[in-house]
Design a protein around this motif. Sequence first.
Motif, PDB file in Angstrom:
ATOM      1  N   ALA A   1      28.443  31.509 111.680  1.00 35.67           N
ATOM      2  CA  ALA A   1      29.412  30.301 111.284  1.00 35.67           C
ATOM      3  C   ALA A   1      30.481  30.070 112.380  1.00 35.67           C
ATOM      4  O   ALA A   1      31.420  29.523 112.205  1.00 35.67           O
ATOM      5  CB  ALA A   1      30.068  30.801 110.015  1.00 35.67           C
ATOM      6  N   GLN A   2      30.374  30.950 113.392  1.00 34.00           N
ATOM      7  CA  GLN A   2      31.342  30.548 114.660  1.00 34.00           C
ATOM      8  C   GLN A   2      32.705  30.717 114.233  1.00 34.00           C
ATOM      9  O   GLN A   2      33.575  29.935 114.376  1.00 34.00           O
ATOM     10  CB  GLN A   2      30.970  29.384 115.175  1.00 34.00           C
ATOM     11  N   LEU A   3      33.064  31.876 113.513  1.00 36.47           N
ATOM     12  CA  LEU A   3      34.437  32.397 113.072  1.00 36.47           C
ATOM     13  C   LEU A   3      34.936  33.050 114.227  1.00 36.47           C
ATOM     14  O   LEU A   3      34.420  33.901 114.621  1.00 36.47           O
ATOM     15  CB  LEU A   3      34.229  33.142 111.628  1.00 36.47           C
ATOM     16  N   GLN A   4      36.327  32.932 114.107  1.00 35.32           N
ATOM     17  CA  GLN A   4      37.066  33.770 115.068  1.00 35.32           C
ATOM     18  C   GLN A   4      37.591  34.910 114.487  1.00 35.32           C
ATOM     19  O   GLN A   4      38.147  34.784 113.328  1.00 35.32           O
ATOM     20  CB  GLN A   4      38.236  32.994 115.722  1.00 35.32           C
ATOM     21  N   LEU A   5      37.354  36.217 114.989  1.00 35.82           N
ATOM     22  CA  LEU A   5      37.756  37.557 114.451  1.00 35.82           C
ATOM     23  C   LEU A   5      39.101  37.633 114.883  1.00 35.82           C
ATOM     24  O   LEU A   5      39.523  37.950 116.200  1.00 35.82           O
ATOM     25  CB  LEU A   5      36.802  38.553 114.832  1.00 35.82           C
ATOM     26  N   LEU A   6      40.427  37.831 113.864  1.00 38.29           N
ATOM     27  CA  LEU A   6      41.569  38.034 114.340  1.00 38.29           C
ATOM     28  C   LEU A   6      42.109  39.615 114.582  1.00 38.29           C
ATOM     29  O   LEU A   6      42.977  39.795 114.940  1.00 38.29           O
ATOM     30  CB  LEU A   6      42.641  37.185 113.180  1.00 38.29           C
ATOM     31  N   THR A   7      41.292  40.425 113.567  1.00 39.99           N
ATOM     32  CA  THR A   7      41.455  41.728 113.477  1.00 39.99           C
ATOM     33  C   THR A   7      40.557  42.607 114.548  1.00 39.99           C
ATOM     34  O   THR A   7      39.833  41.909 114.907  1.00 39.99           O
ATOM     35  CB  THR A   7      41.400  42.259 112.034  1.00 39.99           C
TER      36      THR A   7
ATOM     37  N   ALA B   1      38.667  26.388 112.224  1.00 40.14           N
ATOM     38  CA  ALA B   1      39.177  24.941 112.068  1.00 40.14           C
ATOM     39  C   ALA B   1      38.697  24.198 110.986  1.00 40.14           C
ATOM     40  O   ALA B   1      39.495  23.235 110.644  1.00 40.14           O
ATOM     41  CB  ALA B   1      38.951  24.167 113.558  1.00 40.14           C
ATOM     42  N   LYS B   2      37.428  24.767 110.272  1.00 46.83           N
ATOM     43  CA  LYS B   2      36.915  23.802 109.213  1.00 46.83           C
ATOM     44  C   LYS B   2      38.018  23.867 108.208  1.00 46.83           C
ATOM     45  O   LYS B   2      38.854  24.762 107.689  1.00 46.83           O
ATOM     46  CB  LYS B   2      35.640  24.316 108.992  1.00 46.83           C
ATOM     47  N   THR B   3      37.518  22.885 107.070  1.00 45.86           N
ATOM     48  CA  THR B   3      38.240  22.912 106.049  1.00 45.86           C
ATOM     49  C   THR B   3      37.558  24.106 104.785  1.00 45.86           C
ATOM     50  O   THR B   3      36.563  24.484 105.077  1.00 45.86           O
ATOM     51  CB  THR B   3      38.354  21.610 105.104  1.00 45.86           C
ATOM     52  N   CYS B   4      38.493  24.049 103.833  1.00 52.32           N
ATOM     53  CA  CYS B   4      37.846  25.205 102.711  1.00 52.32           C
ATOM     54  C   CYS B   4      36.511  24.794 102.024  1.00 52.32           C
ATOM     55  O   CYS B   4      35.599  25.696 102.056  1.00 52.32           O
ATOM     56  CB  CYS B   4      38.908  25.431 101.706  1.00 52.32           C
TER      57      CYS B   4
ATOM     58  N   LEU C   1      40.840  32.548 107.203  1.00 49.70           N
ATOM     59  CA  LEU C   1      41.929  31.370 106.983  1.00 49.70           C
ATOM     60  C   LEU C   1      41.352  29.981 107.693  1.00 49.70           C
ATOM     61  O   LEU C   1      40.611  29.886 108.678  1.00 49.70           O
ATOM     62  CB  LEU C   1      43.056  31.893 108.034  1.00 49.70           C
ATOM     63  N   ALA C   2      41.346  29.198 106.790  1.00 45.48           N
ATOM     64  CA  ALA C   2      40.635  27.742 107.073  1.00 45.48           C
ATOM     65  C   ALA C   2      41.942  26.954 107.929  1.00 45.48           C
ATOM     66  O   ALA C   2      43.111  26.977 107.854  1.00 45.48           O
ATOM     67  CB  ALA C   2      40.385  26.933 105.821  1.00 45.48           C
ATOM     68  N   GLU C   3      41.339  25.614 108.331  1.00 40.34           N
ATOM     69  CA  GLU C   3      42.150  24.677 109.030  1.00 40.34           C
ATOM     70  C   GLU C   3      42.913  25.114 110.307  1.00 40.34           C
ATOM     71  O   GLU C   3      44.211  24.707 110.060  1.00 40.34           O
ATOM     72  CB  GLU C   3      42.910  23.961 107.817  1.00 40.34           C
ATOM     73  N   ASP C   4      42.603  25.955 110.889  1.00 43.72           N
ATOM     74  CA  ASP C   4      43.148  26.437 112.312  1.00 43.72           C
ATOM     75  C   ASP C   4      44.408  27.219 111.696  1.00 43.72           C
ATOM     76  O   ASP C   4      45.286  27.280 112.668  1.00 43.72           O
ATOM     77  CB  ASP C   4      43.650  25.410 113.169  1.00 43.72           C
TER      78      ASP C   4
END
Length: 111
Positions: free
Chosen positions: A10-16, A95-98, A70-73
């Motif tokens: 899903a090309q998600l950014q890992l923040l932790t 950056a995507k919506t919920c 977390l959605a929408e940047d």
Amino acid sequence: MKLSELIERAQLQLLTKADYDDREIEGCYIGDLLSWVMGRAGPGDVWITIMSNVNIVAVASLTDCACVLLAEDVLPEQEVVDKANAQGVVLLRSAKTCYNLAVDIHGLTAV
């Protein structure tokens, strides 16, 4: 589907920090009212929200969600990321919506 697969596909950014337990995704829950999420999100869920305060870490721990997405940047404060790292809560960002994130997760995890 494993959490690591979801992050990649899903090309998600890992923040932790990346040394998280690679959990199996059991479902998906969308919600921003923390008391509502506490009573409805379940273990293994991807919790999609735009809330970014430190209380999301407590709710994620209480419900045993697989991660908070977390959605929408939305970008949380460093305090939130630090708390999530300390409690072993995986925070992700997109950056995507919920809605679009939920559609993607459903498409990737549907049998």
